[in-house]
Design a protein around this motif. Structure first.
Motif, short mmCIF file in Angstrom:
data_model
loop_
_atom_site.label_atom_id
_atom_site.label_comp_id
_atom_site.label_asym_id
_atom_site.label_seq_id
_atom_site.Cartn_x
_atom_site.Cartn_y
_atom_site.Cartn_z
N THR A 89 0.52 -0.89 -0.43
CA THR A 89 -0.10 -0.23 0.00
C THR A 89 0.93 1.39 -0.34
N ALA A 90 0.05 2.46 -0.38
CA ALA A 90 1.17 3.30 -0.53
C ALA A 90 1.42 4.37 1.00
N SER A 91 2.39 4.46 1.45
CA SER A 91 3.11 4.76 2.51
C SER A 91 4.13 5.31 2.35
N ARG A 92 4.36 6.60 2.93
CA ARG A 92 5.54 7.65 2.86
C ARG A 92 6.43 7.24 3.37
N GLN A 93 6.75 6.32 4.22
CA GLN A 93 7.92 5.92 4.50
C GLN A 93 8.54 4.48 5.14
N PRO A 94 7.71 3.58 4.61
CA PRO A 94 7.18 2.28 4.82
C PRO A 94 8.61 1.67 5.02
N THR A 95 8.60 0.39 5.98
CA THR A 95 9.90 -0.67 6.27
C THR A 95 9.36 -2.06 6.55
N LEU A 96 9.94 -2.76 5.63
CA LEU A 96 9.53 -3.90 5.50
C LEU A 96 10.55 -4.71 6.16
N LEU A 97 10.51 -5.69 7.32
CA LEU A 97 10.91 -6.89 8.09
C LEU A 97 11.00 -8.23 7.14
N LEU A 98 11.91 -8.81 6.41
CA LEU A 98 12.23 -10.17 5.72
C LEU A 98 13.67 -10.81 5.93
N ALA A 99 12.83 -12.04 7.27
CA ALA A 99 14.11 -12.54 8.62
C ALA A 99 13.21 -14.31 8.17
N GLY A 100 14.46 -15.06 8.39
CA GLY A 100 14.01 -16.14 8.77
C GLY A 100 13.99 -17.13 7.66
N VAL A 101 13.59 -16.96 6.45
CA VAL A 101 13.37 -17.65 5.22
C VAL A 101 14.77 -17.63 4.47
N GLY A 102 14.63 -19.24 3.81
CA GLY A 102 15.80 -19.24 3.25
C GLY A 102 16.25 -17.90 2.13
N ALA A 103 17.51 -18.39 1.42
CA ALA A 103 18.12 -17.04 -0.04
C ALA A 103 16.84 -16.86 -0.78
N GLU A 104 16.69 -18.58 -1.20
CA GLU A 104 16.07 -18.73 -2.13
C GLU A 104 14.42 -17.47 -2.29
N GLN A 105 13.85 -18.41 -1.13
CA GLN A 105 12.48 -17.58 -0.77
C GLN A 105 12.84 -16.27 -0.92
N CYS A 106 13.87 -16.10 0.52
CA CYS A 106 13.67 -14.24 0.06
C CYS A 106 14.09 -13.04 -1.01
N ILE A 107 14.66 -13.93 -2.24
CA ILE A 107 14.40 -14.07 -4.05
C ILE A 107 13.61 -13.53 -4.03
#
Length: 241
Positions: A89-107
């Motif tokens: 969604t449109a937001s001024r300064q969002p932050t997304l945390l992506l952690a704990g998954v393998g590299a392939e899924q992360c990409i």
């Protein structure tokens, strides 16, 4: 630093992830990370900041909703779906945390998110469970900008944490094809955990090099070996940190 009065309890790794969240964040997305602990801590410490929790498992989300009710939290929504199907969604300064998954899924997840215009204004905190080298390579190919990086150790396992943006910023470094970005420049000469982790990486990629030698696998191993040499020189003061 994390407020220890929070009801949400976090260990070394989660605390580092939480502390990496910029104070300027106007919306926080907690993707696939340790049952939503960072997002719960945001709702406790910054109740005006909306949080989106994402996980593919409905039972995990049901338990999370119970925890949120105990916190009397209401400024959130749950997204029960694969993260690679999320629509930002449109937001001024969002932050997304992506952690704990393998590299392939992360990409795969990052490729989907980066394709959306709303990601241009976002900060991403990225800490895959394995093979950060390949995530770094993806970020270099995408022309990402590095804001910060660190290594944390918990229960004898070390994790790299990157904070990046897609668009240029005054404090961001353009990620280019250079060892400081592909292998990391966050290693401390006085920390034995860092050396132990790099040795594990050399052993892992070295085994691949032995069974399926390629110029790239050779370069990966050589890069980590060069980091060990650099740390040794820093430790004895031959070169400065």
């Amino acid at each position: 630093m994390i407020d220890h009065s929070l009801k949400t309890r976090m260990g070394t790794r989660l605390s580092a992830l939480f502390n990496a969240i910029p104070e300027t964040t106007t919306e926080f997305w907690d993707l696939c990370c340790d049952h939503g602990a960072a997002g719960r801590a945001i709702l406790e410490s910054r109740p005006s900041c909306p949080v989106v929790f994402n996980d593919i498992h409905s039972d995990i989300m049901a338990h999370l909703e119970h925890q949120l009710a105990e916190l009397a939290a209401d400024n959130y929504r749950l997204a029960i779906c694969p993260a690679e199907r999320l629509e930002l969604t449109a937001s001024r300064q969002p932050t997304l945390l992506l952690a704990g998954v393998g590299a392939e899924q992360c990409i795969v997840i990052l490729a989907h998110l980066f394709a959306q215009p709303a990601s241009a204004s976002a900060s991403f905190i990225i800490s895959p469970a394995t093979k950060m080298y390949w995530v770094r390579q993806f970020l270099i190919e995408q022309g990402a900008y590095l804001l910060a990086e660190q290594v944390v150790t918990e229960h004898n396992r070390s994790y790299e944490i990157l904070t990046i943006r897609r668009e240029p910023t005054s404090s961001g470094l353009a990620m280019i094809d250079h060892p400081d970005f592909s292998h990391g420049d966050c290693w401390l000469p006085a920390d034995p955990n860092h050396r132990r982790h790099i040795n594990k990486l050399i052993a892992y990629y070295g085994a691949q090099l032995e069974h399926r030698p390629t110029p790239q696998s050779k370069a990966i191993v050589q890069g980590y070996q060069n980091i060990l040499k650099k740390l040794s020189l820093k430790k004895i003061g031959i070169i400065q940190s």
